[in-house]
Scaffold this motif. Structure first.
Motif, PDB file in Angstrom:
ATOM      1  N   LYS A  25      27.852 -43.719 -38.920  1.00  0.00           N
ATOM      2  CA  LYS A  25      28.565 -43.292 -40.135  1.00  0.00           C
ATOM      3  C   LYS A  25      27.698 -42.380 -41.000  1.00  0.00           C
ATOM      4  O   LYS A  25      28.169 -41.384 -41.552  1.00  0.00           O
ATOM      5  CB  LYS A  25      28.998 -44.512 -40.942  1.00  0.00           C
ATOM      6  N   HIS A  26      26.404 -42.725 -41.100  1.00  0.00           N
ATOM      7  CA  HIS A  26      25.503 -41.964 -41.973  1.00  0.00           C
ATOM      8  C   HIS A  26      24.824 -40.799 -41.265  1.00  0.00           C
ATOM      9  O   HIS A  26      23.965 -40.141 -41.861  1.00  0.00           O
ATOM     10  CB  HIS A  26      24.435 -42.902 -42.546  1.00  0.00           C
ATOM     11  N   LYS A  27      25.182 -40.554 -40.002  1.00  0.00           N
ATOM     12  CA  LYS A  27      24.601 -39.444 -39.227  1.00  0.00           C
ATOM     13  C   LYS A  27      23.078 -39.541 -39.177  1.00  0.00           C
ATOM     14  O   LYS A  27      22.364 -38.543 -39.323  1.00  0.00           O
ATOM     15  CB  LYS A  27      25.011 -38.092 -39.821  1.00  0.00           C
ATOM     16  N   ASP A  28      22.584 -40.740 -38.952  1.00  0.00           N
ATOM     17  CA  ASP A  28      21.134 -40.949 -38.979  1.00  0.00           C
ATOM     18  C   ASP A  28      20.412 -40.255 -37.828  1.00  0.00           C
ATOM     19  O   ASP A  28      19.232 -39.935 -37.940  1.00  0.00           O
ATOM     20  CB  ASP A  28      20.817 -42.446 -38.951  1.00  0.00           C
ATOM     21  N   PHE A  29      21.099 -40.038 -36.708  1.00  0.00           N
ATOM     22  CA  PHE A  29      20.477 -39.332 -35.595  1.00  0.00           C
ATOM     23  C   PHE A  29      20.120 -37.908 -36.017  1.00  0.00           C
ATOM     24  O   PHE A  29      19.028 -37.406 -35.706  1.00  0.00           O
ATOM     25  CB  PHE A  29      21.426 -39.301 -34.386  1.00  0.00           C
ATOM     26  N   LEU A  30      21.024 -37.262 -36.754  1.00  0.00           N
ATOM     27  CA  LEU A  30      20.751 -35.911 -37.257  1.00  0.00           C
ATOM     28  C   LEU A  30      19.668 -35.936 -38.326  1.00  0.00           C
ATOM     29  O   LEU A  30      18.794 -35.062 -38.368  1.00  0.00           O
ATOM     30  CB  LEU A  30      22.030 -35.295 -37.819  1.00  0.00           C
ATOM     31  N   ALA A  31      19.715 -36.960 -39.198  1.00  0.00           N
ATOM     32  CA  ALA A  31      18.701 -37.070 -40.252  1.00  0.00           C
ATOM     33  C   ALA A  31      17.322 -37.284 -39.649  1.00  0.00           C
ATOM     34  O   ALA A  31      16.324 -36.698 -40.113  1.00  0.00           O
ATOM     35  CB  ALA A  31      19.045 -38.226 -41.188  1.00  0.00           C
ATOM     36  N   GLY A  32      17.237 -38.112 -38.601  1.00  0.00           N
ATOM     37  CA  GLY A  32      15.955 -38.348 -37.943  1.00  0.00           C
ATOM     38  C   GLY A  32      15.418 -37.093 -37.286  1.00  0.00           C
ATOM     39  O   GLY A  32      14.220 -36.798 -37.369  1.00  0.00           O
ATOM     40  N   SER A  33      16.307 -36.337 -36.637  1.00  0.00           N
ATOM     41  CA  SER A  33      15.877 -35.084 -35.997  1.00  0.00           C
ATOM     42  C   SER A  33      15.387 -34.085 -37.036  1.00  0.00           C
ATOM     43  O   SER A  33      14.374 -33.406 -36.839  1.00  0.00           O
ATOM     44  CB  SER A  33      17.044 -34.486 -35.194  1.00  0.00           C
ATOM     45  N   ALA A  34      16.091 -34.010 -38.160  1.00  0.00           N
ATOM     46  CA  ALA A  34      15.694 -33.080 -39.220  1.00  0.00           C
ATOM     47  C   ALA A  34      14.349 -33.474 -39.833  1.00  0.00           C
ATOM     48  O   ALA A  34      13.495 -32.618 -40.087  1.00  0.00           O
ATOM     49  CB  ALA A  34      16.766 -33.032 -40.302  1.00  0.00           C
ATOM     50  N   SER A  35      14.143 -34.778 -40.066  1.00  0.00           N
ATOM     51  CA  SER A  35      12.882 -35.223 -40.672  1.00  0.00           C
ATOM     52  C   SER A  35      11.715 -35.021 -39.718  1.00  0.00           C
ATOM     53  O   SER A  35      10.608 -34.678 -40.151  1.00  0.00           O
ATOM     54  CB  SER A  35      12.976 -36.689 -41.107  1.00  0.00           C
ATOM     55  N   ARG A  36      11.946 -35.224 -38.408  1.00  0.00           N
ATOM     56  CA  ARG A  36      10.879 -34.947 -37.435  1.00  0.00           C
ATOM     57  C   ARG A  36      10.531 -33.463 -37.419  1.00  0.00           C
ATOM     58  O   ARG A  36       9.343 -33.083 -37.357  1.00  0.00           O
ATOM     59  CB  ARG A  36      11.299 -35.393 -36.034  1.00  0.00           C
ATOM     60  N   PHE A  37      11.558 -32.596 -37.477  1.00  0.00           N
ATOM     61  CA  PHE A  37      11.321 -31.158 -37.499  1.00  0.00           C
ATOM     62  C   PHE A  37      10.523 -30.761 -38.736  1.00  0.00           C
ATOM     63  O   PHE A  37       9.560 -29.973 -38.657  1.00  0.00           O
ATOM     64  CB  PHE A  37      12.659 -30.415 -37.475  1.00  0.00           C
ATOM     65  N   LEU A  38      10.902 -31.320 -39.896  1.00  0.00           N
ATOM     66  CA  LEU A  38      10.189 -30.998 -41.132  1.00  0.00           C
ATOM     67  C   LEU A  38       8.748 -31.501 -41.089  1.00  0.00           C
ATOM     68  O   LEU A  38       7.840 -30.846 -41.606  1.00  0.00           O
ATOM     69  CB  LEU A  38      10.934 -31.601 -42.332  1.00  0.00           C
ATOM     70  N   TYR A  39       8.539 -32.659 -40.453  1.00  0.00           N
ATOM     71  CA  TYR A  39       7.174 -33.189 -40.350  1.00  0.00           C
ATOM     72  C   TYR A  39       6.295 -32.245 -39.546  1.00  0.00           C
ATOM     73  O   TYR A  39       5.193 -31.876 -39.989  1.00  0.00           O
ATOM     74  CB  TYR A  39       7.178 -34.572 -39.700  1.00  0.00           C
ATOM     75  N   TRP A  40       6.754 -31.842 -38.366  1.00  0.00           N
ATOM     76  CA  TRP A  40       5.935 -30.975 -37.524  1.00  0.00           C
ATOM     77  C   TRP A  40       5.775 -29.586 -38.140  1.00  0.00           C
ATOM     78  O   TRP A  40       4.710 -28.965 -38.007  1.00  0.00           O
ATOM     79  CB  TRP A  40       6.548 -30.875 -36.127  1.00  0.00           C
ATOM     80  N   THR A  41       6.804 -29.106 -38.822  1.00  0.00           N
ATOM     81  CA  THR A  41       6.697 -27.816 -39.512  1.00  0.00           C
ATOM     82  C   THR A  41       5.631 -27.888 -40.604  1.00  0.00           C
ATOM     83  O   THR A  41       4.804 -26.975 -40.752  1.00  0.00           O
ATOM     84  CB  THR A  41       8.053 -27.426 -40.130  1.00  0.00           C
TER      85      THR A  41
END
Length: 212
Positions: free
Chosen positions: A67-83
């Motif tokens: 419901k909260h689209k956490d899979f997308l949120a996790g992918s985005a936060s991982r991308f921001l971390y490595w960036t």
């Protein structure tokens, strides 16, 4: 899960039971963005000692992730971390870069833990929050039993640094999931709120024929 789909209006296209042996701790996971909603369940969750209510609570928790689209949120936060890590190493001195990477790492784990608590809150709306708490206890106990039953291995060169790193991560709160104690404290609060709501509804005066 079909009952939860009706109640939550979330359609799960792929429901997969992963066959595992006794060396795996019980687990479940949800993945998907906008269309491909998927839930994976380890086969040992379907068996004793998990009750029907506990299974439903586990599934409702995973529905919360969808419901909260956490899979997308996790992918985005991982991308921001490595960036952030790559930018900091190239733009700042080493101490500043390491501090920036550490801060980004803390933020990544904080987002993950908030996602878990929100999924627990979603579970409390559609299942028994106490049941999720007892299921979490069983998962932890089984995982500890598996760990204790594993044959002891001789320590390698990297084992000591890994143990220090894991100890530091625990102290810094760098884990994807909050502790079971923290989650159960929230679940107990949700359960108390649900019980109060039920009592208030039970004592609410019904309209008389004349009033109707």
């Amino acid at each position: 899960m079909k009952n939860l789909e009706k109640k939550t209006k979330i359609t799960v296209k792929d429901k997969t039971v992963c066959e595992v042996d006794e060396s795996f701790a019980p687990n479940a996971a949800a993945a998907g963005g906008f269309n491909e909603q998927k839930i994976y369940v380890f086969s040992n969750i379907l068996k004793a000692p998990f009750t029907r209510k506990e299974k439903k609570a586990i599934y409702a928790h995973e529905f919360g992730h969808l419901k909260h689209k956490d899979f997308l949120a996790g992918s985005a936060s991982r991308f921001l971390y490595w960036t952030t890590a790559i930018f900091a190493l190239n733009a700042f001195s080493l101490p500043v870069a390491l501090f920036s990477i550490f801060a980004a790492n803390i933020a990544y784990y904080a987002i993950s833990q908030v996602d878990e608590l929100l999924a627990d809150w979603h579970c409390a709306q559609y299942a028994n929050p106490k049941a999720l708490g007892s299921a979490l206890d069983k998962i932890v106990n089984i995982a500890e039993q598996i760990k204790d039953n594993k044959p002891k291995k001789e320590k390698g060169l990297l084992d000591t640094p890994k143990s220090y790193l894991n100890s530091f991560k625990r102290k810094a709160g760098m884990y994807s999931h909050p502790s079971v104690a923290v989650r159960k404290s929230y679940l107990d609060t949700y359960d108390a709120e649900k019980q109060l709501l039920k009592k208030s509804r039970a004592h609410r005066p019904r309209p008389t024929a004349a009033a109707a």
